[in-house]
Design a protein around this motif. Structure first.
Motif, short mmCIF file in Angstrom:
data_model
loop_
_atom_site.label_atom_id
_atom_site.label_comp_id
_atom_site.label_asym_id
_atom_site.label_seq_id
_atom_site.Cartn_x
_atom_site.Cartn_y
_atom_site.Cartn_z
N ALA A 159 0.83 -1.21 0.00
CA ALA A 159 0.00 0.00 0.00
C ALA A 159 0.86 1.26 0.00
O ALA A 159 0.57 2.23 -0.70
N GLU A 160 1.94 1.22 0.77
CA GLU A 160 2.80 2.40 0.83
C GLU A 160 3.61 2.57 -0.45
O GLU A 160 3.78 3.68 -0.94
N GLU A 161 4.07 1.44 -0.97
CA GLU A 161 4.83 1.47 -2.21
C GLU A 161 4.02 2.07 -3.34
O GLU A 161 4.48 2.90 -4.10
N LYS A 162 2.77 1.60 -3.43
CA LYS A 162 1.93 2.01 -4.56
C LYS A 162 1.10 3.24 -4.24
O LYS A 162 0.23 3.63 -5.02
N LYS A 163 1.31 3.81 -3.05
CA LYS A 163 0.59 5.00 -2.61
C LYS A 163 -0.93 4.80 -2.70
O LYS A 163 -1.66 5.60 -3.31
N LEU A 164 -1.41 3.70 -2.14
CA LEU A 164 -2.84 3.43 -2.14
C LEU A 164 -3.53 4.20 -1.02
O LEU A 164 -2.88 4.62 -0.07
N ASP A 165 -4.84 4.37 -1.16
CA ASP A 165 -5.58 5.16 -0.17
C ASP A 165 -5.96 4.35 1.07
O ASP A 165 -5.90 4.84 2.18
N ASN A 166 -6.41 3.10 0.83
CA ASN A 166 -6.93 2.33 1.95
C ASN A 166 -6.36 0.92 2.00
O ASN A 166 -6.12 0.31 0.96
N LEU A 167 -6.19 0.44 3.22
CA LEU A 167 -5.98 -0.99 3.44
C LEU A 167 -7.23 -1.47 4.17
O LEU A 167 -7.52 -1.02 5.28
#
Lengths: 288, 298
Positions: A159-167
């Motif tokens: 999630a951090e690598e891909k700069k996602l909004d939610n886990l």
């Protein structure tokens, strides 16, 4: 990145059904199935496994009968009743063994060896909603909290690598080690409860656990029309205790019908009243 | 006879089956029946059976032993660190500091076993309680209700289940309600029972989790049968599976709003519905005959 865990005190309140509905609505998100003891999310998400990892936490042991001198030291040091004595022969009861390794270290003739214990596997998969980190745990394994830690930290990294909004995490029932691992470090806990006295009883225990961990809690009542009085009681309880109340979802057979076709309710019945309610709840969650 | 009620999935109706079976048997009056609620994380059965039992409870505290380090005697050799498989001990040799991370300690005793310097003693840490209550009325004397509570925040439930099981009386009928899942705490509750009733929901999730449980019970070599709960009367995937796998179907409970309401008020089906009472007694007969059959072939 926001970490949202869907959990409940009582089992079978609808965690996975609601998580999969959220998955149909969420954008730019990653999912983790942390109910490692009875994971079901993959039934709806239909993951295509991209990578898999072996999870072995504690290695179990076996007594070599040829070398054993029947001194019973292992039997005496084991605190988990995992060493069985049958006619003066000693055996390790695999399901009771926690892998503390003390018997092996204490054995004077080194008759106990470690056996390879592949406790489970975890996977990173592609789904139509985004990526999913899920796992398969062998039955009777304890310390599944370690597997949850692995699954969660893996999902977090992506999630951090891909700069996602939610886990978005599908959690386990209860308040034991698995739940504690699941809620560790999350931003918001969404508690699913039902309209029954026992659900309310369990909800209170879960809220207490979240309080000790300083985690923001919110509540959804699923199958809310079974008993309107208790639904009201739960709503009032949330209001009095300053817990965000997200909404009420009435009993809907579409959840089960969708499950058979491996669809979430949003996919199976997009125009139903229930789907509308869930959309509103999801908007509320994003604002919390 | 020890009968456990289990399922991998939560909310399938374990407590419903357990409490109703218990009450049906208790009302028959021919047996002394004990009830054990081993779902110590979220114990609910008491909500259904509260009025049968005395308010006065016999409380027992469940402790585990955790190490206490004597910083004077400790030579900071690091052996305990090496023996601890759970990384629960933190040591700093320079500062002469050693301490325990409470929630990681499983009380295996490895550190105290290996310490040569007598620097470790063990102290009790309370992780939960067990309540034992007696039957209120004079009929069915000796029937007990036993449940356990995990202290909120403590991670390990197995020791509480273990010490609850020491209260079992052989030769008496005991109904054991369990936590959902296939974890070690559930195995702890199941491994010495005579027969296991699995409760399954007739849904895709229900079938998947039932199969997990069947796999585990086969490995444990336990006799078991299945109750299908909330059956909707249509295409039933769980029933199909049971036929194929040759697993006895013990009972089917249809989904009815009436039942859901009775449950939600924490009331018992057998007290509200004579038909249900009969059905639960039949369930017991089936369990008995299945168990006998298994015992014959053993």
């Amino acid at each position: 990145m926001k970490q949202i865990a869907i959990i409940s005190g009582k089992g079978g309140t609808g965690k996975t059904s609601i998580t999969s509905a959220f998955a149909s609505l969420a954008k730019n998100s990653i999912y983790a199935d942390c109910d490692v003891n009875a994971s079901d999310l993959h039934i709806i998400m239909r993951p295509k496994v991209k990578e898999s990892f072996v999870f072995s936490f504690n290695q179990k042991v076996k007594i070599n009968q040829q070398e054993c001198i029947k001194c019973s030291i292992c039997f005496n040091v084991c605190r988990f009743n995992a060493v069985d004595r049958i006619r003066n022969n000693f055996y390790v009861r695999e399901f009771s063994c926690t892998g503390c390794d003390l018997c092996r270290k204490a054995c004077p003739v080194m008759a106990i060896e470690k056996i390879d214990n592949k406790a489970g596997e975890y996977f990173i998969s592609d789904t139509r909603f985004g990526q999913l980190v899920h796992s398969r745990l062998n039955v009777g394994e304890d310390y599944s909290d370690r597997l949850i830690d692995d699954v969660k930290s893996y999902a977090c990294n992506i999630a951090e690598e891909k700069k996602l909004d939610n886990l978005i995490i599908d959690g386990p029932p209860g308040i034991g080690c698995t739940t504690i691992s699941t809620i560790n470090g999350i931003d918001l806990a969404v508690l699913i409860t039902n309209s029954s006295k026992s659900s309310l009883h369990d909800l209170k225990r879960s809220l207490e656990l979240l309080k000790t961990h300083n985690i923001k809690a919110s509540v959804i009542i699923n199958k809310s029309n079974f008993n309107c009085n208790i639904t009201k009681e739960i709503e009032e309880y949330c209001l009095e205790n300053g817990i965000s109340f997200l909404g009420k979802i009435p009993y809907d057979r579409n959840f089960t019908y969708g499950m058979l076709e491996q669809k979430s309710i949003i996919e199976y019945a997009p125009f139903s009243a229930t789907s509308d309610i869930i959309r509103k709840i999801w908007e509320k969650i994003l604002k919390l | 006879m020890k009968i456990a009620i289990a399922s991998a999935k939560g909310g399938t109706g374990k407590t419903t089956i357990a409490t109703n079976l218990f009450e049906a048997l208790r009302l028959e009056g021919n047996f002394t029946v004990d009830f054990f609620d081993t779902n110590v994380g979220e114990p609910d059965a008491h909500l259904f059976l509260d009025n049968i039992y005395t308010e006065q409870t016999n409380k027992e505290v469940v402790n585990i032993k955790i190490p206490l380090f004597d910083k004077e005697k400790c030579t900071y050799c690091g052996k305990c660190l090496h023996y601890c498989e759970y990384d629960a001990i933190v040591m700093n040799k320079e500062d002469r500091n050693i301490y325990l991370i409470d929630n990681k300690c499983t009380s295996c005793g490895a550190c105290i076993y290996v310490c040569n310097d007598n620097a470790i003693t063990e102290i009790d840490k309370e992780i939960g309680i067990i309540n034992i209550r007696e039957n209120k009325s004079s009929d069915n004397q000796g029937s007990r209700f036993i449940d356990g509570y995990l202290n909120i925040g403590h991670p390990f439930v197995s020791p509480i289940v273990q010490s609850m099981k020491t209260k079992l009386i052989t030769g008496q009928i005991s109904i054991i309600d369990t936590a959902p899942g296939t974890s070690r705490a559930v195995v702890e509750a199941l491994y010495d029972v005579d027969y296991i009733v699995l409760v399954a929901e007739s849904s895709a999730f229900g079938l998947h989790d039932l199969q997990l449980m069947v796999k585990m019970l086969n490995e444990l070599r336990k006799g078991f049968g299945v109750v299908i709960n909330r059956y909707h009367g249509e295409h039933n995937i769980v029933q199909e599976y049971l036929e194929k796998a040759q697993i006895p179907l013990l009972m089917e409970i249809p989904f009815k709003m009436e039942y859901a309401r009775i449950y939600s008020e924490s009331e018992l089906l057998v007290n509200n519905n004579d038909d249900m009472r009969k059905k639960f007694l039949e369930l017991f007969e089936k369990i008995k005959s299945e168990y006998m059959l298994k015992a014959m072939y053993r």
